[in-house]
Design a protein around this motif. Structure first.
Motif, PDB file in Angstrom:
ATOM      1  N   UNK A 505      22.209  12.844 -14.775  1.00 20.55           N
ATOM      2  CA  UNK A 505      20.784  12.526 -14.601  1.00 20.55           C
ATOM      3  C   UNK A 505      20.554  11.888 -13.235  1.00 20.55           C
ATOM      4  N   UNK A 506      19.516  12.323 -12.557  1.00 21.41           N
ATOM      5  CA  UNK A 506      19.090  11.719 -11.298  1.00 21.41           C
ATOM      6  C   UNK A 506      17.629  11.316 -11.422  1.00 21.41           C
ATOM      7  N   UNK A 507      17.241  10.303 -10.680  1.00 22.71           N
ATOM      8  CA  UNK A 507      15.857   9.832 -10.746  1.00 22.71           C
ATOM      9  C   UNK A 507      15.415   9.359  -9.378  1.00 22.71           C
ATOM     10  N   UNK A 508      14.110   9.433  -9.162  1.00 22.78           N
ATOM     11  CA  UNK A 508      13.488   8.893  -7.948  1.00 22.78           C
ATOM     12  C   UNK A 508      12.327   8.010  -8.373  1.00 22.78           C
ATOM     13  N   UNK A 509      12.245   6.821  -7.800  1.00 20.35           N
ATOM     14  CA  UNK A 509      11.128   5.909  -8.055  1.00 20.35           C
ATOM     15  C   UNK A 509      10.613   5.428  -6.711  1.00 20.35           C
ATOM     16  N   UNK A 510       9.314   5.578  -6.483  1.00 20.26           N
ATOM     17  CA  UNK A 510       8.730   5.298  -5.175  1.00 20.26           C
ATOM     18  C   UNK A 510       7.739   4.143  -5.268  1.00 20.26           C
ATOM     19  N   UNK A 511       7.790   3.289  -4.256  1.00 21.47           N
ATOM     20  CA  UNK A 511       6.964   2.096  -4.213  1.00 21.47           C
ATOM     21  C   UNK A 511       6.277   1.988  -2.858  1.00 21.47           C
ATOM     22  N   UNK A 512       5.136   1.381  -2.843  1.00 23.43           N
ATOM     23  CA  UNK A 512       4.483   1.058  -1.574  1.00 23.43           C
ATOM     24  C   UNK A 512       5.306  -0.044  -0.912  1.00 23.43           C
ATOM     25  N   UNK A 513       5.728   0.191   0.308  1.00 22.62           N
ATOM     26  CA  UNK A 513       6.614  -0.760   0.978  1.00 22.62           C
ATOM     27  C   UNK A 513       5.808  -1.902   1.572  1.00 22.62           C
ATOM     28  N   UNK A 514       6.296  -3.099   1.313  1.00 24.75           N
ATOM     29  CA  UNK A 514       5.632  -4.300   1.823  1.00 24.75           C
ATOM     30  C   UNK A 514       6.649  -5.144   2.576  1.00 24.75           C
ATOM     31  N   UNK A 515       6.144  -6.194   3.234  1.00 26.28           N
ATOM     32  CA  UNK A 515       7.019  -7.065   4.007  1.00 26.28           C
ATOM     33  C   UNK A 515       8.076  -7.697   3.130  1.00 26.28           C
ATOM     34  N   UNK A 516       7.675  -8.152   1.962  1.00 27.52           N
ATOM     35  CA  UNK A 516       8.607  -8.792   1.048  1.00 27.52           C
ATOM     36  C   UNK A 516       8.181  -8.466  -0.365  1.00 27.52           C
TER      37      UNK A 516
END
Length: 584
Positions: A505-516
């Protein structure tokens, strides 16, 4: 076969994707029915109608799976109008999806000779170079893209990482610097720059970057932990940076130094390209000139493994222990030795190699149970190590039955299976030389379990190319790292380093990148799939969020296994969403 487990999209969209995967080349489901060429492609209004008609006819033929007919239509159109750059670009795209690499590159070059700043064509060319394993050439193309799109920080960040893989550390550092200059509030990027500084022996600058992050980071945050860990590497370990090389023998002559430095890059390029037969004599020469080169030692061991000469590889790998390796290098060596020992059916010795790593991983989980690991932290995959142990354990038990009972295999006697602790202790005695790893040591960073993806390419579309042998390959179309806010789906097309030897199984999870990053984050987009045996390429689909794509930078963590956590993250990739340029 790829089985995609989607969590987003309507039932109709899921049906379309499933049909594409199982039904062969249904290009009409993945490509638009019409195509609008770039404005620069139609410099002469006289040819607009004919170019448009040729383009549409060729695309229809292509979408129906008749590539030869589509190329014939384009070739006849180009005979009438050889300056129609849109047709050359489309021809390059078609050839790129059908294993005609050099011909595709030639078509793209025709366009770029006329319009050097055509970024969409440069990204397409870069994608072909990456997929065909032309590492140096693909990095050169990235440098040209960075020179055109100078204000895009992700280009400089990706370029920095690619240059680092080629051991071009000074150039990599410059690209890291440029990325941080464009987004100075990205503190995680600044830590990567600090590491790059350290590796080119700018110790004072590296410390300054980390101290800056510590001043800006929230107390107790994952970012603060990452910064403190990096300081531990700088001041609490034997590492002195990758350019620090007191590895030549003390009596090395200037000629030896020169010869060693000149052929090292050639050997590395052959190694990265998988040309192991050619690489072996170069690496043996490197180690004659410089027996203390740890990277060359590791690479030679891997070369021999890939040539099917595991007995020789074990001899080389054992020398790594004498070169004062870091934890991550030692973990990588232990893992590879275990694989070789399995190949040689030396089950007891193989068992202890994987058991050492497994125990260290379990201990690490215990010591960090209540600690929020920094974003991007990577550790050994416990589930995969467990699978290796399960594979080995039956053979070890059979071998130990007679010896533990004090009888020969043909004599009756009580069959007692030794405990794992006893077995590990017995086999550990036979492994020499030893460099016992601190069971509580963090196995973060590069190691044998993290070499999953040969490439990951964000793209606007994807198509499947089936070969006569029954194998298939997934090809990115409209590749790049910048997408408009109106983009419906973003594809992450990838190739594995080696074909899958099991259903993974492979997965991708994407997030809005922030400073911290603080607190629990909700993924903006995600996807899951299962790689089946012998699969070597695939893709994730990131649907447009219900609230739409917000302009900014996005970071996608890529995971292997049933769970998505810091323990199973094996790579990451970034893209950005931009607002369309409005006419003034």
């Amino acid at each position: 076969m790829l089985m995609h487990q989607r969590r987003f999209g309507s039932p109709r969209e899921r049906f379309i994707r499933r049909s594409t995967l199982y039904g062969g080349l249904f290009l009409a489901l993945l490509l638009p029915a019409t195509w609008v060429a770039s404005p620069w492609a139609y410099g002469n209004d006289v040819h607009v109608r004919s170019e448009t008609q040729v383009t549409q006819r060729a695309r229809v033929a292509w979408e129906q799976g008749t590539l030869d007919l589509a190329l014939d239509i384009l070739d006849r159109g180009l005979q009438d109008n050889p300056q129609a750059l849109a047709l050359h670009q489309l021809r390059g795209d078609m050839l790129a999806t059908s294993r005609h690499t050099e011909a595709a590159l030639e078509s793209y070059e025709i366009v770029l000779a006329r319009v050097p700043t055509a970024l969409d064509v440069r990204w397409a060319k870069w994608s072909v170079l990456v997929r065909s394993g032309q590492r140096e050439e693909s990095v050169g193309e990235l440098q040209r893209i960075a020179a055109i799109d100078t204000q895009n920080p992700l280009i400089h960040l990706r370029l920095a990482r690619e240059l680092r893989k080629l051991d071009r550390l000074e150039e990599s550092f410059e690209s890291y610097q440029r990325a941080v200059e464009l987004v100075p509030d990205m503190l995680g990027w600044r830590l990567a720059t600090a590491r790059a500084r350290f590796d080119v022996l700018d110790y004072e600058g590296a410390n300054r970057d980390v101290q800056f992050v510590l001043q800006e980071a929230s107390p107790g945050s994952p970012l603060e932990l990452s910064a403190k860990n990096l300081l531990t590497v700088f001041y609490g370990s034997t590492e002195r940076g990758r350019r620090f090389a007191p590895v030549m023998t003390p009596d090395a002559t200037p000629k030896q130094l020169r010869d060693w430095s000149m052929i090292r890059a050639d050997g590395y390029r052959l190694f990265e390209a998988g040309r192991f037969q050619e690489a072996e004599p170069i690496y043996r020469t490197l180690l004659l000139l410089n027996p203390k080169d740890p990277l060359a030692t590791q690479h030679l061991g891997l070369i021999l493994m890939n040539l099917g000469r595991c007995q020789e590889a074990l001899t080389i790998f054992r020398k790594v222990s004498d070169l004062d390796p870091t934890d991550e290098d030692y973990a990588a060596t232990v893992f590879r030795m275990g694989q070789c020992l399995v190949d040689l059916k030396r089950w007891e010795d193989a068992y202890v190699q994987f058991k050492v790593l497994y125990d260290a991983t379990v201990e690490f989980e215990k010591t960090t149970k209540d600690v929020e690991l920094p974003t991007g932290t990577r550790v050994l995959d416990k589930a995969k190590l467990s699978r290796w142990l399960d594979k080995i354990r039956p053979h070890v038990s059979d071998l130990e039955l007679a010896s533990d009972s004090g009888t020969s295999p043909n004599e009756p006697g009580p069959a007692t299976v030794p405990s794992e602790k006893v077995l590990a202790a017995k086999t550990l005695e036979r492994l020499s030389p030893q460099n016992p790893m601190d069971a509580g040591a963090s196995l973060m960073g590069r190691d044998a379990d993290f070499a999953w993806f040969r490439f990951v390419i964000p793209a606007g579309k994807v198509m499947r190319d089936d070969s006569p042998t029954g194998a298939h390959d997934f090809i990115p179309l409209e590749p790049g790292i910048s997408f408009p806010a109106s983009q419906q789906e973003i594809y992450l097309v990838f190739g594995l380093v080696t074909a899958s030897d099991d259903e993974v199984p492979l997965a991708a999870r994407c997030f809005k990148e922030a400073s911290e990053l603080t607190g629990e984050q909700t993924a903006v987009a995600q996807d899951h799939l299962i790689m089946s045996t012998n699969d070597q390429s695939g893709y994730f689909v990131l649907p447009r969020p219900a609230t739409g794509w917000r302009p900014g930078l996005y970071r996608c963590g890529l995971y292997a296994g049933e769970q998505t956590s810091a323990y199973t993250q094996v790579d990451e990739v970034r893209f950005r969403i931009i607002e369309p340029i409005r006419p003034s």
